[in-house]
Design a protein around this motif. Structure first.
Motif, PDB file in Angstrom:
ATOM      1  N   CYS A  62       0.813  -1.218  -0.090  1.00 62.79           N
ATOM      2  CA  CYS A  62      -0.252  -0.001  -0.017  1.00 62.79           C
ATOM      3  C   CYS A  62       1.056   1.221  -0.066  1.00 62.79           C
ATOM      4  N   PRO A  63       0.738   2.290  -0.850  1.00 65.59           N
ATOM      5  CA  PRO A  63       1.445   3.576  -0.875  1.00 65.59           C
ATOM      6  C   PRO A  63       1.095   4.320   0.386  1.00 65.59           C
ATOM      7  N   SER A  64       0.069   3.749   1.125  1.00 66.46           N
ATOM      8  CA  SER A  64      -0.291   4.699   2.349  1.00 66.46           C
ATOM      9  C   SER A  64       0.323   4.258   3.608  1.00 66.46           C
ATOM     10  N   LEU A  65       1.497   3.223   3.452  1.00 65.97           N
ATOM     11  CA  LEU A  65       2.140   2.614   4.678  1.00 65.97           C
ATOM     12  C   LEU A  65       3.662   3.434   4.644  1.00 65.97           C
ATOM     13  N   HIS A  81      -3.702   6.350   6.999  1.00 66.29           N
ATOM     14  CA  HIS A  81      -5.038   6.878   7.220  1.00 66.29           C
ATOM     15  C   HIS A  81      -5.608   7.050   8.476  1.00 66.29           C
ATOM     16  N   CYS A  82      -4.929   6.057   9.347  1.00 65.22           N
ATOM     17  CA  CYS A  82      -5.403   6.080  10.615  1.00 65.22           C
ATOM     18  C   CYS A  82      -4.396   6.516  11.597  1.00 65.22           C
ATOM     19  N   GLY A  83      -3.257   6.229  11.102  1.00 67.28           N
ATOM     20  CA  GLY A  83      -2.062   6.360  12.158  1.00 67.28           C
ATOM     21  C   GLY A  83      -1.660   5.343  12.889  1.00 67.28           C
ATOM     22  N   CYS A  84      -2.323   3.937  12.748  1.00 67.08           N
ATOM     23  CA  CYS A  84      -2.151   2.814  13.519  1.00 67.08           C
ATOM     24  C   CYS A  84      -0.902   1.801  13.065  1.00 67.08           C
ATOM     25  N   ILE A  85      -0.466   1.144  13.985  1.00 67.71           N
ATOM     26  CA  ILE A  85       0.700   0.104  13.708  1.00 67.71           C
ATOM     27  C   ILE A  85      -0.123  -0.914  12.894  1.00 67.71           C
ATOM     28  N   VAL A  86       0.275  -0.931  11.672  1.00 67.81           N
ATOM     29  CA  VAL A  86      -0.452  -2.162  10.793  1.00 67.81           C
ATOM     30  C   VAL A  86      -0.496  -3.618  11.378  1.00 67.81           C
ATOM     31  N   LYS A 143      -4.332  -7.928  13.428  1.00 69.53           N
ATOM     32  CA  LYS A 143      -4.398  -9.026  14.000  1.00 69.53           C
ATOM     33  C   LYS A 143      -5.736  -9.112  14.515  1.00 69.53           C
ATOM     34  N   PHE A 144      -6.451  -8.019  14.747  1.00 71.11           N
ATOM     35  CA  PHE A 144      -7.738  -8.037  15.466  1.00 71.11           C
ATOM     36  C   PHE A 144      -8.776  -8.123  14.370  1.00 71.11           C
ATOM     37  N   LYS A 145      -9.888  -9.086  14.750  1.00 72.84           N
ATOM     38  CA  LYS A 145     -10.996  -9.527  13.910  1.00 72.84           C
ATOM     39  C   LYS A 145     -11.761  -8.494  13.564  1.00 72.84           C
ATOM     40  N   GLU A 146     -12.257  -7.784  14.505  1.00 72.98           N
ATOM     41  CA  GLU A 146     -13.103  -6.865  14.230  1.00 72.98           C
ATOM     42  C   GLU A 146     -12.622  -5.272  13.578  1.00 72.98           C
ATOM     43  N   LYS A 147     -11.217  -5.272  13.422  1.00 72.00           N
ATOM     44  CA  LYS A 147     -10.567  -4.000  12.506  1.00 72.00           C
ATOM     45  C   LYS A 147     -10.553  -4.393  11.183  1.00 72.00           C
TER      46      LYS A 147
END
Length: 65
Positions: free
Chosen positions: A28-31, A39-44, A49-53
């Motif tokens: 992804c170019p957004s990494l 997009h969200c600032g999270c650590i991918v 790993k989370f099912k609900e994400k």
């Protein structure tokens, strides 16, 4: 750390789905910096790993289940 999430009661995806999600993120170019989603600032490596994400890409998820 990620292996302990299942043992602590978090709802996690299988290792196969986790690896597939990370493969999409790596392309992804957004990494940024090899680990941060722009997009969200999270650590991918954690979010994947989370099912609900889901993939936070605007408009549609790049992660296929």
């Amino acid at each position: 750390m990620l292996a302990s999430l299942n043992r602590k009661g978090f709802d996690c995806v299988s290792d196969e789905i986790y690896q597939a999600r990370l493969a999409v993120c790596r392309e992804c170019p957004s990494l940024a910096y090899g680990n941060t989603c722009l997009h969200c600032g999270c650590i991918v490596q954690i979010r994947a790993k989370f099912k609900e994400k889901g993939c936070p890409n605007p408009g549609y998820s790049k992660w296929q289940e």
